[in-house]
Design a protein around this motif. Structure first.
Motif, PDB file in Angstrom:
ATOM      1  N   SER A 104       0.830  -1.205   0.000  1.00 52.27           N
ATOM      2  CA  SER A 104       0.000   0.000   0.000  1.00 52.27           C
ATOM      3  C   SER A 104       0.862   1.251   0.000  1.00 52.27           C
ATOM      4  O   SER A 104       0.347   2.355   0.008  1.00 52.27           O
ATOM      5  CB  SER A 104      -0.913  -0.010   1.213  1.00 52.27           C
ATOM      6  OG  SER A 104      -0.140  -0.159   2.374  1.00 52.27           O
ATOM      7  N   GLU A 105       2.182   1.074   0.005  1.00 54.03           N
ATOM      8  CA  GLU A 105       3.059   2.242   0.060  1.00 54.03           C
ATOM      9  C   GLU A 105       3.382   2.818  -1.304  1.00 54.03           C
ATOM     10  O   GLU A 105       4.078   3.816  -1.413  1.00 54.03           O
ATOM     11  CB  GLU A 105       4.366   1.884   0.777  1.00 54.03           C
ATOM     12  CG  GLU A 105       4.189   1.839   2.263  1.00 54.03           C
ATOM     13  CD  GLU A 105       5.502   1.879   3.003  1.00 54.03           C
ATOM     14  OE1 GLU A 105       6.551   2.024   2.350  1.00 54.03           O
ATOM     15  OE2 GLU A 105       5.466   1.762   4.223  1.00 54.03           O
ATOM     16  N   TYR A 108      -0.379   5.028  -4.387  1.00 60.17           N
ATOM     17  CA  TYR A 108      -1.497   5.473  -3.586  1.00 60.17           C
ATOM     18  C   TYR A 108      -2.508   6.187  -4.496  1.00 60.17           C
ATOM     19  O   TYR A 108      -2.105   6.983  -5.329  1.00 60.17           O
ATOM     20  CB  TYR A 108      -0.999   6.416  -2.486  1.00 60.17           C
ATOM     21  CG  TYR A 108      -2.092   6.865  -1.564  1.00 60.17           C
ATOM     22  CD1 TYR A 108      -2.457   6.102  -0.479  1.00 60.17           C
ATOM     23  CD2 TYR A 108      -2.781   8.050  -1.811  1.00 60.17           C
ATOM     24  CE1 TYR A 108      -3.475   6.497   0.350  1.00 60.17           C
ATOM     25  CE2 TYR A 108      -3.796   8.446  -0.995  1.00 60.17           C
ATOM     26  CZ  TYR A 108      -4.145   7.673   0.083  1.00 60.17           C
ATOM     27  OH  TYR A 108      -5.161   8.056   0.892  1.00 60.17           O
ATOM     28  N   PRO A 109      -3.800   5.976  -4.377  1.00 55.18           N
ATOM     29  CA  PRO A 109      -4.500   5.083  -3.448  1.00 55.18           C
ATOM     30  C   PRO A 109      -4.749   3.689  -4.013  1.00 55.18           C
ATOM     31  O   PRO A 109      -5.518   2.945  -3.421  1.00 55.18           O
ATOM     32  CB  PRO A 109      -5.819   5.811  -3.253  1.00 55.18           C
ATOM     33  CG  PRO A 109      -6.076   6.494  -4.539  1.00 55.18           C
ATOM     34  CD  PRO A 109      -4.752   6.807  -5.146  1.00 55.18           C
ATOM     35  N   LYS A 565       1.978  11.017   2.315  1.00 56.53           N
ATOM     36  CA  LYS A 565       2.050  10.636   0.910  1.00 56.53           C
ATOM     37  C   LYS A 565       2.905  11.647   0.173  1.00 56.53           C
ATOM     38  O   LYS A 565       2.701  12.852   0.307  1.00 56.53           O
ATOM     39  CB  LYS A 565       0.660  10.597   0.283  1.00 56.53           C
ATOM     40  CG  LYS A 565      -0.136   9.372   0.642  1.00 56.53           C
ATOM     41  CD  LYS A 565      -1.078   9.672   1.754  1.00 56.53           C
ATOM     42  CE  LYS A 565      -1.599   8.391   2.380  1.00 56.53           C
ATOM     43  NZ  LYS A 565      -2.185   8.672   3.698  1.00 56.53           N
ATOM     44  N   THR A 583       4.900   6.612   1.538  1.00 55.09           N
ATOM     45  CA  THR A 583       3.999   6.236   0.461  1.00 55.09           C
ATOM     46  C   THR A 583       4.167   7.196  -0.725  1.00 55.09           C
ATOM     47  O   THR A 583       4.239   8.399  -0.525  1.00 55.09           O
ATOM     48  CB  THR A 583       2.558   6.291   0.975  1.00 55.09           C
ATOM     49  OG1 THR A 583       2.489   5.519   2.157  1.00 55.09           O
ATOM     50  CG2 THR A 583       1.595   5.758  -0.040  1.00 55.09           C
TER      51      THR A 583
END
Lengths: 742, 461
Positions: A104-105, A108-109, A565, A583
């Motif tokens: 999930s890094e 994104y998203p 992010k 992220t």
């Protein structure tokens, strides 16, 4: 040959190899005899050959350590950081966690399913080496393993090259090939210590697969074919370039069929390799059913079916014993086979079961395709068509030896030489299309050049030796006198043969020594820079290190919230996640063009428009790379047009001409207003107008482009400077939360 | 609950029954509190008199509850002799509990060298060090602002004894003092604020004061430091130090501007720091300075006969609240640090604490990795620490190495004193690793010999 009691063992490995290649090639069958301490000729030759190979092995390893000595033991460039991060994950969490990893890094998203979108061969290899070393109580750090994986596999490649050369020509050619490939810049460029990329193990796997396949075709042995299937599996697990194998091998088989070289050996080798290789390759999740469904793999399947038809016809011909009947049967079978195949392909393609060729594949066949259709592929510098100079740079004398080698190959045509010729020619074509594919062509070029060198030197030395033998025949009793006397008759043909041969030999050794010097120089000067750390010479000749990338990434890692992010151009995505541990919106995987285009659009919009895009992507920090203070030219301003193009490819509101003035890209006063006020310009040049970068120049003088910037009074409304590195190479901005509405 | 009350009452009864401590009084007390760095050093000179009938063997030092948890170290010395012939005699100080402590006051018990006979006086020098006692206010500052801090204390010395006369001095780093609580008589001259003299204060007198002043000294706080000292009997001591550093001052707020930072250094980021100094042992070699993404190239090493100095910079300047983690490693020759005790055991003599100057370490862990095969480790330390034993596997280890883990919180540079780790070791173990390597090579050759000579073919050729 028996008369060779004193092999010329004077210094350089190449000259030794000349002497060594004379003997018969049975390496493993020769047994030691301890009855007498004096070694037999065969044993001397074996000893020489093994020690040369050992030296080449070591040489290939240490030639790649320049970067470690000059900088440090670190991972280089962009993609290797992703590989390093995944390897770290693999060693910490184990294989199943790695295989099911949803990251999930990045992206994104959207996130990225790592296990299903990468070639795990490299990581698994490094992890296995790491675990083995730990088992043997060598507690090395995984980083050291990753850094040295590429040199280690390069060393292994030299061994494979030796056996391959031995297979297609003789042991001499094998030794020369091993020595050439050990230091060939085309290969070193992708396998220096720290360049922890898929190619590092893939070239080894590629050459191994080819070697085993050639061996299988030569012997018709199932075990060699099985070996080549496993080699192919390793290649598939390691690199997307496996497509080259699965197209070249069928092409080779097809050529053999056409030239009437069909044999049972070929049938066994190809069928076993294809079927097993396919089944094994489908175990890699990233490949999966593509192997039977995508357009790039169809050729192999077609050739497989053709092979069955061929075998069937052969059998029918044997059974019928009637030529006329067979001719009719042949016509019917071939027509129906082609018809069925064509219909199957057509239906498959039309129904979408068989996917068409990918853009990358197209761009390989047609060099102009990417430029017009896929800017994201065209924007990568290593995807550019190769310039002549880089061929010269990477191959040096091999470029001239290659045609000579081809000549020798054609002169002694066999299944093996046909293969190497095809490999050489096709890969050289691809090398011309894309710079990075020089790597794939390198082993072929080295092997064919080795044949040229080996054959030439062999011919010349045999001339010399027979000349020398003439007066010696009387003194050396018995040993080899019969053979040399048979050659004496040949010698009288040309008068200056001996001198000519000596001159040519000297020339060859001179060329080879120039090659060695060139390779060392190229490796040390061009290919050993990690590109994370930049080094320059100061005014007094001292070495200046610009470590700004790591400074910025470490700042991100330590001083921002862990869920922050970061938006940056995709080039830096892997590095930010690996070193900054934050992220990112897009990274070097480039699987989603729209997402990248969104970032490109944000960078090329006005600040308030960009703010909306950034808010919608939850961006907290924006990172730009700026070389105006140091004169570092591969920064974001110079990449900016690609952002505009890629952004404009998806969002037509972004138009490239808006950023150009009379088709020219400028950042000074004459730049277009859109350019002077877009987000990228603002972020790069924020408060740069107050700075004096060079003595005698006005403030805000951009050293990378050599102009005074056009907009010195930049105000930021929605962003604020969060960090700028000591040489301004990386600038990080914080996206402010929206102001309260009243 | 009932039981606790019972214990408490018994304790009070016990305490009252032998509360000889109250028979002491402090004739004269002078306190100098140095606020110039973020480590607060307080020097207390006490003239103590026994006014009771029985000899007093010890006395109490009291600290308010706000200070007791920040108290890093308390040292006491008795002064004997006059003026120039002063001699200092270190006294034993240890924390103690007093059952009737008002408002959670904390105590330290100072034992006199010889019990104080009635009517006798003694002069004591007490040094105590407080960490994390300067509270930044405002707690967030921008890059161009200077850092202001509060220091809270009492104008009079908290003591369970009657104090006849006392004075307190606060020394601030600069003349810029925003405010200070006035408790008459109190006045300020330059960098010094003087409270007192106050006469005849009853036990447990307390007069809270707040000093608000500028302090731009580097607030270098190491949140966690792990030092690993690996003993190799082959001739060296490898030390690896893992730092987790932070700027403990007022948090940085808003923009970091590189233009301001590099062109107006004097007014911009005055509370930040970007250079650190570590004092390493002499003869240090193979020094490295890196973090988990690679080498950091900004460091200079000066080696000397008494000490070596490593001057280094983190990757970025540290503003309030910013963090940096890094690793420093070095090697020193074994013969300077490893000795053989008369009873045949070996002992390591090394310095405790953190090599960085002027640094607070919140949590310090020292791991002494003994060679494989060492037994019965024991440590000798001048103060109490948490101890533990672990096992570590390193190169070519089979049974693992014993690791002595020493852990202490709230460490200041004054804790940099030698400590010893004793252990027994048989030299024969040194040969284990070379022997393993030799035998591994031997087996490789034997295996290749066997491979050449054994015919593995099923079918005879």
């Amino acid at each position: 040959m028996g008369g060779k009691q004193d092999p010329t063992a004077n210094g350089s490995p190449k000259s030794e190899s000349m002497g060594a290649k004379k003997a018969s090639p049975d390496l493993l069958n020769s047994s030691f005899s301890f009855k007498s301490l004096k070694l037999k000729t065969k044993q001397q030759e074996l000893l020489l050959r093994v020690s040369i190979l050992g030296l080449v092995y070591v040489l290939a390893f240490i030639a790649r350590l320049f970067s470690v000595l000059r900088y440090e033991s670190m991972i280089h460039e962009f993609d290797p950081y992703f590989n390093y991060r995944t390897t770290l994950y693999l060693t910490e969490k184990g294989f199943y966690e790695f295989w099911n990893w949803f990251d999930s890094e990045s992206w994104y998203p959207l996130g990225r399913i790592i296990g299903g979108t990468l070639y795990p061969g490299l990581m698994v290899t490094a992890a296995l080496i790491y675990w083995t070393l730990r088992f043997l109580r060598f507690f090395v750090h995984i980083r050291e393993v990753c850094v040295l994986t590429a040199p280690f596999f390069a060393s292994n490649t030299t061994i494979v090259a030796y056996f391959f050369g031995k297979e297609i020509w003789d042991t001499g050619a094998g030794l020369v090939a091993a020595a050439l490939i050990a230091i060939c810049p085309g290969y070193i460029s992708r396998s220096v210590a720290g360049s922890y990329d898929n190619e590092a193990v893939a070239i080894f796997a590629l050459l191994l697969t080819f070697y085993l396949f050639v061996k299988a075709v030569k012997t018709g042995s199932l075990s060699w074919a099985l070996g080549s299937a496993f080699g192919y599996f390793y290649m598939v697990s390691a690199w997307g370039g496996y497509v080259f194998i699965i197209n070249l091998v069928p092409l080779y088989v097809l050529v053999l069929l056409i030239t009437g070289r069909y044999s049972m050996r070929l049938y066994v080798a190809y069928n076993c390799m294809y079927i097993l290789g396919m089944l094994l390759a489908m175990q890699i999740r990233f490949v999966g059913f593509q192997h039977v469904q995508s357009g790039e793999h169809m050729g192999a399947m077609g050739v497989f079916l053709l092979m069955q038809v061929f075998y069937f016809l052969d059998w029918v011909k044997y059974q019928l014993n009637d030529t006329k009947l067979f001719q009719t049967f042949l016509r019917i079978t071939v027509t129906s086979a082609i018809l069925v195949g064509g219909i199957a392909l057509g239906v498959g393609t039309a129904s979408g079961y068989i996917s068409p060729w990918t853009g990358r594949f197209y761009s390989l066949l047609d060099p102009t395709y990417a430029k017009d259709h896929i800017p994201i592929i065209a924007s990568v510098s290593e995807h550019q068509p190769t310039a002549w100079s880089s061929f010269m740079f990477d191959y040096h004398i091999l470029l001239f030896l290659f045609p000579a080698g081809l000549y020798f190959c054609f002169k002694r045509l066999s299944d093996a030489t046909i293969f190497i010729v095809m490999y050489g020619l096709t890969s050289l074509y691809f090398a011309g299309v894309m710079v990075r594919l020089i790597l794939v062509a390198t082993p072929a070029v080295c092997l064919i050049s080795a044949i040229a060198v080996s054959a030439t030197v062999k011919n010349l030395t045999s001339l010399l030796r027979t000349k020398q033998k003439v007066p010696q025949t009387g003194s050396t009793k018995g040993v080899g006198s019969s053979k040399s006397s048979s050659k004496v008759t040949l010698d009288q043909s040309q008068p200056f043969q001996k001198n000519g041969a000596i001159a040519l030999l000297v020339g060859v050794f001179y060329l080879l020594s120039r090659y060695a010097i060139h390779c060392t120089w190229v490796t040390s000067e061009a290919y050993s820079s990690p590109s994370i750390v930049l080094a320059a010479r100061g005014a007094h000749g001292n070495r200046i290190i610009f470590d700004d990338y790591r400074e910025a990434y470490y700042w991100l890692r330590q001083n921002t919230p862990t869920d922050a992010k970061v938006m940056s151009w995709w080039d830096y995505g892997y590095q930010i996640t690996a070193m900054g541990n934050r992220t990112v919106i897009v990274d070097n995987n480039t699987w989603n063009n729209t997402h990248i285009a969104t970032v490109g659009r944000a960078m090329s919009s006005y600040e308030d428009e960009a703010y909306d895009i950034m808010r919608s992507l939850d961006v907290n920090y924006v990172l730009v790379v700026f070389g105006g203070v140091t004169g570092y030219s591969s920064d974001d301003i110079n990449k900016f047009l690609w952002m505009v193009r890629i952004g404009g490819g998806v969002y037509p509101v972004i138009k490239e001409p808006d950023y150009l003035v009379n088709g020219e890209f400028r950042v000074d006063k004459g730049a277009s207003p859109k350019m002077l006020n877009c987000l990228m310009y603002k972020l790069c040049y924020y408060r740069f107008g107050e700075l004096v970068t060079e003595y005698g120049k006005p403030t805000g003088y951009d050293r990378a482009r050599g102009v005074e910037i056009g907009n010195k009074d930049i105000k930021l409304e929605h962003l604020e400077e969060a960090y700028t590195t000591s040489n301004w190479i990386v600038r990080i901005y914080r996206v402010k939360p929206p102001t309260n509405r009243l | 609950m009932a039981a606790r009350i019972w214990i408490f009452s018994v304790a009070v009864a016990l305490f009252l029954s032998f509360s000889s401590g109250h028979d002491l009084q402090i004739v004269n007390a002078e306190r100098r509190i140095d606020l110039s760095s973020h480590i607060v050093n307080a020097f207390l000179t006490l003239k103590v008199e026994n006014i009771g009938k029985d000899p007093a063997a010890d006395m109490l030092l009291a600290f308010p509850p706000t200070q007791i948890k920040h108290l890093s170290m308390v040292q006491a010395m008795a002064i004997t002799g006059k003026k120039k012939k002063k001699t200092y005699l270190p006294l034993d100080v240890k924390p103690t509990e007093q059952p009737d402590a008002p408002n959670d006051t904390g105590y330290f018990l100072v034992s006199f060298a010889t019990p104080l006979t009635p009517g006798e006086t003694v002069t004591l020098e007490v040094l105590y060090i407080l960490t994390h006692s300067l509270e930044p206010f405002p707690s967030e500052i921008a890059q161009s602002e200077s850092q202001l801090v509060y220091y809270r204390d009492s104008a009079v010395i908290l003591s369970p004894y009657h104090i006849k006369q006392q004075t307190t001095f606060f020394k601030t780093p600069s003349a810029r003092v925003e405010s200070f609580t006035s408790v008459d008589p109190a006045n300020r001259a330059g960098k010094e604020i003087k409270y007192g003299p106050y006469e005849d204060r009853a036990p447990y007198s307390y007069a809270p004061v707040i000093v608000h002043f500028e302090n731009n000294s580097p607030f270098v706080v190491v949140e966690e430091l792990v030092r690993e000292i690996e003993i190799s009997h082959w001739g060296s001591l490898q030390i690896t130090e893992h730092y987790r550093l932070t700027h403990g001052g007022a948090r940085h707020k808003g923009v970091f501007s590189r233009v301001d930072y590099q062109s107006r250094r004097s007014i911009s980021g005055s509370s930040s720091f970007n250079a650190l100094l570590a004092v390493l042992p002499p003869k240090v070699n193979s020094v490295y300075y890196r973090d988990n993404i690679g080498n950091i190239s900004t460091s200079h090493l000066r080696t000397g006969f008494k000490k070596s100095e490593l001057e280094f910079e983190p990757r970025y300047p540290l503003f309030g609240g910013w963090r940096a983690t890094f690793i420093i490693g070095y090697r020193v020759p074994l013969e300077d640090y490893l000795f053989e005790a008369p009873d045949g055991r070996r002992y390591l003599n090394f310095t405790f604490g953190c090599p960085l100057v002027e640094t607070i370490v919140n949590k310090l862990t020292i791991k002494v990795v003994l060679p494989e095969g060492s037994k019965d480790p024991s440590t000798v330390l001048p103060f109490t620490v948490n101890q533990d034993l672990q096992v570590k596997y390193s190169y070519l280890d089979i049974v693992g190495r014993t690791v002595v883990v020493l852990q202490k919180d709230n460490v200041v540079p004054t804790h940099n004193v030698p400590f010893q780790v004793y252990y027994t070791f048989k030299p024969i173990y040194m040969l284990a690793e070379p022997f393993m390597l030799v035998s591994a090579f031997f087996f490789v050759f034997v295996a290749s010999l066997a491979y050449v000579h054994i015919d593995l073919n099923i079918v005879k050729k």
